[in-house]
Design a protein around this motif. Structure first.
Motif, PDB file in Angstrom:
ATOM      1  N   ILE A   1       3.180  11.066  10.255  1.00  0.00           N
ATOM      2  CA  ILE A   1       2.964   9.645  10.522  1.00  0.00           C
ATOM      3  C   ILE A   1       2.396   9.018   9.251  1.00  0.00           C
ATOM      4  CG2 ILE A   1       2.583   9.972  12.994  1.00  0.00           C
ATOM      5  CD1 ILE A   1      -0.417   9.706  12.493  1.00  0.00           C
ATOM      6  N   ASP A   2       2.607   7.721   9.103  1.00  0.00           N
ATOM      7  CA  ASP A   2       2.109   6.971   7.946  1.00  0.00           C
ATOM      8  C   ASP A   2       1.049   5.979   8.440  1.00  0.00           C
ATOM      9  OD1 ASP A   2       1.632   5.552   5.671  1.00  0.00           O
ATOM     10  OD2 ASP A   2       3.639   4.682   5.513  1.00  0.00           O
ATOM     11  N   LEU A   3      -0.188   6.181   8.014  1.00  0.00           N
ATOM     12  CA  LEU A   3      -1.300   5.335   8.474  1.00  0.00           C
ATOM     13  C   LEU A   3      -1.417   4.018   7.705  1.00  0.00           C
ATOM     14  CD1 LEU A   3      -4.220   7.908   8.931  1.00  0.00           C
ATOM     15  CD2 LEU A   3      -2.900   6.780  10.739  1.00  0.00           C
ATOM     16  N   SER A   4      -0.688   3.855   6.612  1.00  0.00           N
ATOM     17  CA  SER A   4      -0.893   2.692   5.749  1.00  0.00           C
ATOM     18  C   SER A   4      -0.670   1.374   6.483  1.00  0.00           C
ATOM     19  CB  SER A   4       0.013   2.776   4.520  1.00  0.00           C
ATOM     20  OG  SER A   4       1.386   2.789   4.903  1.00  0.00           O
ATOM     21  N   GLY A   5       0.371   1.301   7.305  1.00  0.00           N
ATOM     22  CA  GLY A   5       0.642   0.057   8.030  1.00  0.00           C
ATOM     23  C   GLY A   5      -0.470  -0.299   8.998  1.00  0.00           C
ATOM     24  N   ALA A   6      -1.018   0.705   9.678  1.00  0.00           N
ATOM     25  CA  ALA A   6      -2.099   0.467  10.625  1.00  0.00           C
ATOM     26  C   ALA A   6      -3.354  -0.012   9.916  1.00  0.00           C
ATOM     27  CB  ALA A   6      -2.395   1.737  11.414  1.00  0.00           C
TER      28      ALA A   6
ATOM     29  N   MET B   1       0.843  -1.192   0.000  1.00  0.00           N
ATOM     30  CA  MET B   1       0.000   0.000   0.000  1.00  0.00           C
ATOM     31  C   MET B   1       0.878   1.242   0.000  1.00  0.00           C
ATOM     32  SD  MET B   1      -2.789   1.286   2.858  1.00  0.00           S
ATOM     33  CE  MET B   1      -3.915  -0.070   2.590  1.00  0.00           C
ATOM     34  N   ASP B   2       0.450   2.226  -0.772  1.00  0.00           N
ATOM     35  CA  ASP B   2       1.180   3.493  -0.800  1.00  0.00           C
ATOM     36  C   ASP B   2       1.045   4.189   0.560  1.00  0.00           C
ATOM     37  OD1 ASP B   2       1.903   3.131  -3.431  1.00  0.00           O
ATOM     38  OD2 ASP B   2       0.143   4.191  -4.213  1.00  0.00           O
ATOM     39  N   PRO B   3       2.041   4.974   0.935  1.00  0.00           N
ATOM     40  CA  PRO B   3       1.979   5.672   2.226  1.00  0.00           C
ATOM     41  C   PRO B   3       0.780   6.615   2.321  1.00  0.00           C
ATOM     42  CG  PRO B   3       4.204   5.721   1.334  1.00  0.00           C
ATOM     43  CD  PRO B   3       3.318   5.189   0.247  1.00  0.00           C
ATOM     44  N   ILE B   4       0.198   6.682   3.508  1.00  0.00           N
ATOM     45  CA  ILE B   4      -0.863   7.652   3.800  1.00  0.00           C
ATOM     46  C   ILE B   4      -0.286   8.581   4.871  1.00  0.00           C
ATOM     47  CG2 ILE B   4      -3.232   7.975   4.581  1.00  0.00           C
ATOM     48  CD1 ILE B   4      -3.766   5.091   3.758  1.00  0.00           C
ATOM     49  N   VAL B   5       0.291   9.670   4.433  1.00  0.00           N
ATOM     50  CA  VAL B   5       1.063  10.532   5.317  1.00  0.00           C
ATOM     51  C   VAL B   5       0.171  11.626   5.911  1.00  0.00           C
ATOM     52  CG1 VAL B   5       3.030  12.091   5.477  1.00  0.00           C
ATOM     53  CG2 VAL B   5       3.155  10.066   3.996  1.00  0.00           C
ATOM     54  N   ILE B   6       0.212  11.728   7.233  1.00  0.00           N
ATOM     55  CA  ILE B   6      -0.527  12.759   7.955  1.00  0.00           C
ATOM     56  C   ILE B   6       0.479  13.656   8.665  1.00  0.00           C
ATOM     57  CG2 ILE B   6      -2.242  13.238   9.733  1.00  0.00           C
ATOM     58  CD1 ILE B   6      -3.430  11.811   7.370  1.00  0.00           C
ATOM     59  N   CYS B   7       0.336  14.962   8.473  1.00  0.00           N
ATOM     60  CA  CYS B   7       1.235  15.912   9.122  1.00  0.00           C
ATOM     61  C   CYS B   7       0.732  16.254  10.521  1.00  0.00           C
ATOM     62  CB  CYS B   7       1.338  17.177   8.270  1.00  0.00           C
ATOM     63  SG  CYS B   7       2.453  18.425   8.954  1.00  0.00           S
ATOM     64  N   ILE B   8       1.608  16.137  11.501  1.00  0.00           N
ATOM     65  CA  ILE B   8       1.260  16.488  12.882  1.00  0.00           C
ATOM     66  C   ILE B   8       1.577  17.983  13.068  1.00  0.00           C
ATOM     67  CG2 ILE B   8       1.597  15.916  15.302  1.00  0.00           C
ATOM     68  CD1 ILE B   8       0.508  13.646  13.534  1.00  0.00           C
ATOM     69  N   ASP B   9       0.553  18.812  12.839  1.00  0.00           N
ATOM     70  CA  ASP B   9       0.764  20.256  12.896  1.00  0.00           C
ATOM     71  C   ASP B   9       0.078  20.848  14.123  1.00  0.00           C
ATOM     72  OD1 ASP B   9      -1.912  20.132  12.221  1.00  0.00           O
ATOM     73  OD2 ASP B   9      -1.585  20.636  10.116  1.00  0.00           O
ATOM     74  N   ASP B  10      -0.286  22.117  14.038  1.00  0.00           N
ATOM     75  CA  ASP B  10      -0.870  22.820  15.186  1.00  0.00           C
ATOM     76  C   ASP B  10      -2.187  22.207  15.658  1.00  0.00           C
ATOM     77  OD1 ASP B  10       1.242  24.528  15.151  1.00  0.00           O
ATOM     78  OD2 ASP B  10       0.216  26.125  14.041  1.00  0.00           O
ATOM     79  N   ARG B  11      -2.856  21.469  14.789  1.00  0.00           N
ATOM     80  CA  ARG B  11      -4.124  20.850  15.184  1.00  0.00           C
ATOM     81  C   ARG B  11      -3.927  19.781  16.250  1.00  0.00           C
ATOM     82  NH1 ARG B  11      -5.801  19.585   9.057  1.00  0.00           N
ATOM     83  NH2 ARG B  11      -3.594  19.006   9.151  1.00  0.00           N
ATOM     84  N   LEU B  12      -2.712  19.238  16.332  1.00  0.00           N
ATOM     85  CA  LEU B  12      -2.409  18.194  17.315  1.00  0.00           C
ATOM     86  C   LEU B  12      -1.207  18.607  18.166  1.00  0.00           C
ATOM     87  CD1 LEU B  12      -2.843  15.095  14.971  1.00  0.00           C
ATOM     88  CD2 LEU B  12      -4.331  15.696  16.889  1.00  0.00           C
ATOM     89  N   ALA B  13      -1.052  19.897  18.409  1.00  0.00           N
ATOM     90  CA  ALA B  13       0.130  20.414  19.105  1.00  0.00           C
ATOM     91  C   ALA B  13       0.128  20.098  20.591  1.00  0.00           C
ATOM     92  CB  ALA B  13       0.249  21.920  18.886  1.00  0.00           C
ATOM     93  N   ASN B  14      -1.038  20.046  21.217  1.00  0.00           N
ATOM     94  CA  ASN B  14      -1.105  19.908  22.668  1.00  0.00           C
ATOM     95  C   ASN B  14      -1.780  18.599  23.082  1.00  0.00           C
ATOM     96  OD1 ASN B  14      -0.055  22.630  23.120  1.00  0.00           O
ATOM     97  ND2 ASN B  14      -2.063  23.327  22.348  1.00  0.00           N
ATOM     98  N   PRO B  15      -1.393  18.057  24.240  1.00  0.00           N
ATOM     99  CA  PRO B  15      -2.052  16.846  24.747  1.00  0.00           C
ATOM    100  C   PRO B  15      -3.567  17.046  24.836  1.00  0.00           C
ATOM    101  CG  PRO B  15      -0.089  17.314  26.027  1.00  0.00           C
ATOM    102  CD  PRO B  15      -0.297  18.505  25.122  1.00  0.00           C
ATOM    103  N   GLY B  16      -4.297  16.075  24.350  1.00  0.00           N
ATOM    104  CA  GLY B  16      -5.754  16.151  24.350  1.00  0.00           C
ATOM    105  C   GLY B  16      -6.330  16.638  23.041  1.00  0.00           C
ATOM    106  N   ASP B  17      -5.519  17.245  22.187  1.00  0.00           N
ATOM    107  CA  ASP B  17      -6.012  17.699  20.891  1.00  0.00           C
ATOM    108  C   ASP B  17      -6.376  16.495  20.022  1.00  0.00           C
ATOM    109  OD1 ASP B  17      -5.601  20.288  21.625  1.00  0.00           O
ATOM    110  OD2 ASP B  17      -3.760  20.581  20.448  1.00  0.00           O
ATOM    111  N   THR B  18      -7.453  16.617  19.266  1.00  0.00           N
ATOM    112  CA  THR B  18      -7.876  15.542  18.361  1.00  0.00           C
ATOM    113  C   THR B  18      -8.110  16.107  16.963  1.00  0.00           C
ATOM    114  OG1 THR B  18     -10.237  15.823  18.882  1.00  0.00           O
ATOM    115  CG2 THR B  18      -8.980  14.270  20.238  1.00  0.00           C
ATOM    116  N   TRP B  19      -8.003  15.223  15.990  1.00  0.00           N
ATOM    117  CA  TRP B  19      -8.249  15.606  14.604  1.00  0.00           C
ATOM    118  C   TRP B  19      -8.692  14.367  13.839  1.00  0.00           C
ATOM    119  CZ3 TRP B  19      -5.246  14.897   9.863  1.00  0.00           C
ATOM    120  CH2 TRP B  19      -5.758  15.645   8.801  1.00  0.00           C
TER     121      TRP B  19
END
Length: 198
Positions: free
Chosen positions: A115-120, A1-19
């Motif tokens: 992070i790459d979601l493809s493996g999961a 499977m091709d990589p599914i890359v997600i950028c961990i940016d300001d939306r997930l900067a602090n503990p408890g943040d979800t996206w």
């Protein structure tokens, strides 16, 4: 499977943040052991990413329609998969792992904060793929004599094999020697004793 890359940016900067991240992957096939499976409709996923303090937790669902080969009759077998995704991506490699954590289930957030979601997704798909694939629960399989599909026709060999097994079972029985024993008590009338003559 091709990589599914997600950028961990300001939306997930602090503990408890979800996206939330959802999408479709045009993956055409995958394998499990000796089995090859087709994915005519690809893979759909819907996951929630959570900053858990030490890393990013990815949880959600992956869905796919799967086509394979029946293990009994070798015909086409189809089934749907809906599996839970559960993967942990640590920000840093743990310094000290306990003995029971040597094979801990986690990935690492890349140096570029992705992070790459493809493996999961693949792991979740494989987890819910049946070990024995059947076209239907009551599949009768193939005749071991002529190879006929017993779901389509009854070639008659099954009854013959069952009769042969029953005959062999009877012949191997310790009581088989008694099969010809006459227990009726009858005998030859000419051999019967006669009373005194006058």
């Amino acid at each position: 499977m091709d990589p599914i890359v997600i950028c961990i940016d300001d939306r997930l900067a602090n503990p408890g943040d979800t996206w939330s991240a959802a999408g479709h992957v045009d993956e055409h096939s995958y394998s499990l052991g000796d089995h090859d499976f087709e994915l005519p409709g690809g893979i759909d996923y819907d996951v929630v990413l959570t900053n858990a303090g030490e890393g990013i937790l990815a949880t959600g669902l992956v869905r796919a329609h799967v086509v394979g080969t029946c293990d009994r009759c070798l015909e086409r077998a189809e089934f749907d998969v809906a599996s839970e995704v559960d993967e942990y991506y640590l920000f840093e490699e743990p310094e000290n792992l306990g003995e029971d954590e040597d094979e801990a289930d986690y990935e690492l957030v890349s140096a570029d904060r992705t992070i790459d979601l493809s493996g999961a997704l693949v792991a979740a798909l494989v987890m819910e793929t049946p070990f024995v694939v059947l076209c239907r629960e009551d599949c009768r399989g193939l005749c071991p004599v002529c190879g006929a599909n017993l779901n389509v026709e009854d070639c008659g060999h099954a009854a013959e094999l069952e009769a042969e097994r029953e005959r062999e079972r009877m012949e191997s029985s310790p009581f088989s020697a008694l099969a010809g024993l006459d227990l009726t008590g009858g005998g030859d009338e000419d051999d019967a004793p006669t009373g005194p003559t006058e």
